[in-house]
Design an enzyme around this catalytic site. Structure first.
Site, mmCIF file in Angstrom:
data_model
loop_
_atom_site.group_PDB
_atom_site.id
_atom_site.type_symbol
_atom_site.label_atom_id
_atom_site.label_comp_id
_atom_site.label_asym_id
_atom_site.label_seq_id
_atom_site.Cartn_x
_atom_site.Cartn_y
_atom_site.Cartn_z
ATOM 1 N N HIS A 1 136.653 -18.463 48.535
ATOM 2 C CA HIS A 1 137.547 -18.689 47.395
ATOM 3 C C HIS A 1 137.638 -17.432 46.551
ATOM 4 C CE1 HIS A 1 133.441 -19.751 46.139
ATOM 5 N NE2 HIS A 1 133.776 -19.288 44.954
ATOM 6 N N HIS B 1 138.438 -15.982 42.682
ATOM 7 C CA HIS B 1 138.495 -16.325 41.262
ATOM 8 C C HIS B 1 139.649 -15.563 40.609
ATOM 9 C CE1 HIS B 1 134.304 -18.074 40.937
ATOM 10 N NE2 HIS B 1 134.174 -17.385 42.058
HETATM 11 P P1 AMP Z 1 131.003 -18.882 43.473
HETATM 12 O O1 AMP Z 1 129.801 -18.486 42.646
HETATM 13 O O2 AMP Z 1 131.933 -17.714 43.698
HETATM 14 O O3 AMP Z 1 130.619 -19.599 44.735
HETATM 15 O O4 AMP Z 1 131.834 -19.851 42.542
HETATM 16 C C1 AMP Z 1 131.931 -21.223 42.714
HETATM 17 C C2 AMP Z 1 132.792 -21.721 41.580
HETATM 18 O O5 AMP Z 1 133.193 -23.030 41.895
HETATM 19 C C3 AMP Z 1 132.065 -21.775 40.226
HETATM 20 O O6 AMP Z 1 132.782 -20.963 39.292
HETATM 21 C C4 AMP Z 1 132.104 -23.255 39.860
HETATM 22 O O7 AMP Z 1 132.305 -23.467 38.493
HETATM 23 C C5 AMP Z 1 133.277 -23.756 40.691
HETATM 24 N N1 AMP Z 1 133.222 -25.161 41.080
HETATM 25 C C6 AMP Z 1 132.216 -25.806 41.713
HETATM 26 N N2 AMP Z 1 132.549 -27.092 41.951
HETATM 27 C C7 AMP Z 1 133.814 -27.254 41.486
HETATM 28 C C8 AMP Z 1 134.730 -28.340 41.435
HETATM 29 N N3 AMP Z 1 134.402 -29.555 41.926
HETATM 30 N N4 AMP Z 1 135.945 -28.144 40.873
HETATM 31 C C9 AMP Z 1 136.266 -26.950 40.374
HETATM 32 N N5 AMP Z 1 135.459 -25.872 40.391
HETATM 33 C C10 AMP Z 1 134.246 -26.020 40.924
#
Ligand code: AMP
Ligand code: ZN
Length: 142
Positions: free
Chosen positions: A104, A106
């Site tokens: 993903h 950001h």
């Molecule tokens: P990463 O550290 O790059 O893996 O980021 C994962 C991101 O996913 C974090 O910023 C979380 O806040 C976000 N996240 C986790 N679960 C959900 C969810 N169910 N809906 C929206 N965002 C999420």
């Protein structure tokens, strides 16, 4: 379409409409939704709908769809939040801060007077160290 999915993956569950999200964009291959814990309001995640753990697994053929979505969603975020800039970044592997192992990106709206700061930068010991490291990386393509 690649329907690659992982049963215990929260982003696969969101992509299939099983788990809820605040969706902002969806097409055949890509979707985007608000991050549940935003760095700033409007912080959005862009994901391939199919499951790939990280950038190293994402097929290059998906690149155009992902970049197209990042540009379209980024423009929409700028308009909706009145932000003046946009950071796009990605964590790959746990040591880089990846927590959700479904690739993903950001998208974070930025304002000229916000208090966010990028990570600190450092210097190489000398020019040789820098050139040797570049050579070490470059030779992986040989
Ligand atoms: P990463 O550290 O790059 O893996 O980021 C994962 C991101 O996913 C974090 O910023 C979380 O806040 C976000 N996240 C986790 N679960 C959900 C969810 N169910 N809906 C929206 N965002 C999420
Ligand atoms: Zn997944």
């Amino acid at each position: 379409m690649n329907l690659n999915r992982k049963d215990d993956c929260i982003f696969c569950s969101i992509a299939q409409g099983i788990s809820p999200c605040a969706e902002v964009y969806s097409d055949d291959l890509v979707m985007a939704f608000l991050d549940i814990a935003p760095v700033q309001k409007g912080h959005t995640l862009v994901i391939p709908k199919a499951h790939y753990n990280d950038i190293f697994e994402v097929p290059p053929e998906l690149g155009a769809a992902l970049i197209r979505a990042q540009k379209a969603v980024g423009s929409a975020i700028l308009e909706a939040t009145k932000a003046e800039g946009l950071n796009i970044y990605m964590n790959n592997l746990a040591a880089a801060g990846q927590v959700v192992f479904h690739a993903h990106w950001h998208l974070i709206p930025r304002f000229s007077h916000d208090t966010l700061r990028l990570w600190p930068q450092h210097a190489y010991s000398n020019a040789d160290e820098m050139l040797e490291l570049a050579s070490n990386i470059r030779k992986r393509f040989a």
